[in-house]
Structure formats: C-alpha cells, structure tokens
Design an enzyme around this catalytic site. Structure first.
Site, PDB file in Angstrom:
ATOM      1  N   LYS A 282       0.734  -1.135  -0.072  1.00 48.00           N
ATOM      2  CA  LYS A 282      -0.110   0.045   0.245  1.00 48.00           C
ATOM      3  C   LYS A 282       0.745   1.322  -0.141  1.00 48.00           C
ATOM      4  O   LYS A 282       0.318   2.398   0.013  1.00 48.00           O
ATOM      5  CB  LYS A 282      -1.063  -0.070   1.262  1.00 48.00           C
ATOM      6  CG  LYS A 282      -2.094  -1.022   1.290  1.00 48.00           C
ATOM      7  CD  LYS A 282      -3.127  -0.662   2.324  1.00 48.00           C
ATOM      8  CE  LYS A 282      -2.786  -1.068   3.624  1.00 48.00           C
ATOM      9  NZ  LYS A 282      -3.833  -0.484   4.555  1.00 48.00           N
TER      10      LYS A 282
ATOM     11  N   LYS B  55       2.923   2.026   2.470  1.00 46.96           N
ATOM     12  CA  LYS B  55       2.917   2.524   3.892  1.00 46.96           C
ATOM     13  C   LYS B  55       3.723   1.801   4.562  1.00 46.96           C
ATOM     14  O   LYS B  55       4.233   0.775   4.467  1.00 46.96           O
ATOM     15  CB  LYS B  55       1.479   2.360   4.368  1.00 46.96           C
ATOM     16  CG  LYS B  55       0.475   3.400   4.104  1.00 46.96           C
ATOM     17  CD  LYS B  55      -0.894   2.822   5.111  1.00 46.96           C
ATOM     18  CE  LYS B  55      -1.886   4.116   5.125  1.00 46.96           C
ATOM     19  NZ  LYS B  55      -2.908   3.842   5.874  1.00 46.96           N
TER      20      LYS B  55
HETATM   21  N1  C2G Z   1     -10.109   6.604   9.292  1.00 46.14           N
HETATM   22  C1  C2G Z   1     -11.309   7.457   9.697  1.00 46.14           C
HETATM   23  N2  C2G Z   1     -10.950   8.769  10.013  1.00 46.14           N
HETATM   24  C2  C2G Z   1      -9.824   9.126   9.818  1.00 46.14           C
HETATM   25  C3  C2G Z   1      -8.729   8.078   9.692  1.00 46.14           C
HETATM   26  C4  C2G Z   1      -9.020   6.981   9.204  1.00 46.14           C
HETATM   27  O1  C2G Z   1     -12.600   7.176   9.651  1.00 46.14           O
HETATM   28  N3  C2G Z   1      -9.756  10.444  10.231  1.00 46.14           N
HETATM   29  C5  C2G Z   1     -10.946   5.272   9.039  1.00 46.14           C
HETATM   30  C6  C2G Z   1     -10.604   5.040   7.494  1.00 46.14           C
HETATM   31  O2  C2G Z   1     -11.470   5.353   6.756  1.00 46.14           O
HETATM   32  C7  C2G Z   1     -10.328   3.336   7.620  1.00 46.14           C
HETATM   33  C8  C2G Z   1      -9.924   2.965   8.828  1.00 46.14           C
HETATM   34  O3  C2G Z   1     -10.059   4.356   9.625  1.00 46.14           O
HETATM   35  O4  C2G Z   1     -11.790   2.820   7.331  1.00 46.14           O
HETATM   36  C9  C2G Z   1      -8.555   2.734   8.965  1.00 46.14           C
HETATM   37  O5  C2G Z   1      -7.683   3.641   8.270  1.00 46.14           O
HETATM   38  P1  C2G Z   1      -6.198   3.379   7.804  1.00 46.14           P
HETATM   39  O6  C2G Z   1      -5.482   2.764   9.064  1.00 46.14           O
HETATM   40  O7  C2G Z   1      -5.516   4.430   7.216  1.00 46.14           O
HETATM   41  O8  C2G Z   1      -6.325   2.255   6.911  1.00 46.14           O
HETATM   42  P2  C2G Z   1      -6.017   2.362   5.110  1.00 46.14           P
HETATM   43  O9  C2G Z   1      -4.830   2.372   5.001  1.00 46.14           O
HETATM   44  O10 C2G Z   1      -7.377   3.229   4.693  1.00 46.14           O
HETATM   45  O11 C2G Z   1      -6.414   0.641   4.838  1.00 46.14           O
HETATM   46  O12 C2G Z   1      -8.200  -2.887   2.496  1.00 46.14           O
HETATM   47  C10 C2G Z   1      -8.602  -1.601   2.901  1.00 46.14           C
HETATM   48  C11 C2G Z   1      -7.103  -1.112   3.607  1.00 46.14           C
HETATM   49  O13 C2G Z   1      -6.346  -2.080   4.322  1.00 46.14           O
HETATM   50  C12 C2G Z   1      -7.509   0.324   4.518  1.00 46.14           C
END
Ligand code: C2G
Length: 132
Positions: free
Chosen positions: A44, A46
């Site tokens: 990803k 990351k």
């Molecule tokens: N999230 C949120 N508000 C934020 C930050 C994150 O609602 N201010 C939510 C994201 O939308 C996601 C969850 O928290 O639903 C996890 O976010 P991340 O850890 O950034 O995950 P991400 O990189 O989006 O990975 O297959 C799907 C991926 O693994 C999602």
C-alpha cells in the site's frame, strides 16, 4: 449473531480509528478487524510505526473489537466474508465505491471519516515539533 468486518493499518491509533470502530460495531454484535500486515502495508506504500504484532495487541484491547485477523492481500475480502460468516462490511468513506463488489456477499457501508486527524498528520506534526 450479526458479524461486522473492517480493514485497515490502524497505525498510531487515534480518534478517527476509534470512531470508525465504534460506529462499525453498532451495525452488529461482533466486530472483526483485519489489520494490514507489514508486508501488505509495503504494497500500500505505507510504513507503519508499529509492527503488525503491536498494532494487533493494541486493537485487541479496544472494547469494540472482538477479533483481529491479518490483511495480507487486496483480494482476500470475499473469502474473509465467507470464512467468517460476515453480514456487514464497513469502511471509511475515503474508500467509497471501492469495495462495492462485496455487495454480493454482505452489506457494504461507508461511514464519514473523522475530519482533522490522520496518522500522516500526527507524524507531520511531531516532525515539526521536534524540529523546533
Ligand atoms: N479513518 C477514519 N477517519 C480518519 C482516519 C481513518 O474514519 N480520520 C478510517 C479509514 O477510513 C479506515 C480506517 O479508519 O476505514 C483505517 O484507516 P487506515 O488505518 O488509514 O487504513 P487504510 O490505509 O485506509 O487501509 O483494504 C483496506 C485497507 O487496508 C484500508
């Protein structure tokens, strides 16, 4: 028992993560969180501060979370929904539309993100503070 699943890296846990987990749990009785493995994070683009094991331990301590499984690929979601008998898939709306293919297997819900907080912002703010 109505089972909910959500996916993410969940690094440097913050209120945006807690908000999505709390709201996801409201759609059922049992919440599974698939946490991105360190290898999948690399896919990803990351690099999490906390390792998968540390992020798993932290997520398992959250009252809304009932089970934590690894997320290793983009493709595993349909199989996860089947294997874990999932009724509802929940993600933040930054992913809106991206996982609609799951609608054949379960309910798909995108919830508004929490504004003003992100792991990237935390890292950036800390860098600024430390630079003085
Ligand atoms: N999230 C949120 N508000 C934020 C930050 C994150 O609602 N201010 C939510 C994201 O939308 C996601 C969850 O928290 O639903 C996890 O976010 P991340 O850890 O950034 O995950 P991400 O990189 O989006 O990975 O297959 C799907 C991926 O693994 C999602």
């Amino acid at each position: 028992m109505r089972k909910v699943i959500t996916y993410g890296t969940f690094d440097l846990l913050h209120t945006g993560h807690i908000n999505i987990l709390r709201r996801a749990k409201e759609y059922g009785d049992y919440l599974i969180v698939a946490i991105s493995s360190d290898e999948f994070n690399a896919l990803k683009g990351k690099k999490a501060y906390y390792s998968f094991e540390q992020r798993k331990l932290i997520l398992e301590a959250i009252r809304y979370v009932d089970e934590v499984i690894p997320e290793d690929t983009w493709e595993q979601k349909v199989q996860d929904v089947k294997d874990h008998d999932v009724d509802v898939f929940v993600m933040g709306d930054d992913w809106k539309g991206k996982f609609d293919f799951l609608e054949e297997s379960c309910e798909v819900i995108y919830l508004p993100r929490t504004v003003g907080i992100s792991t990237t912002k935390i890292k950036r703010d800390l860098t600024k503070v430390n630079k003085g």
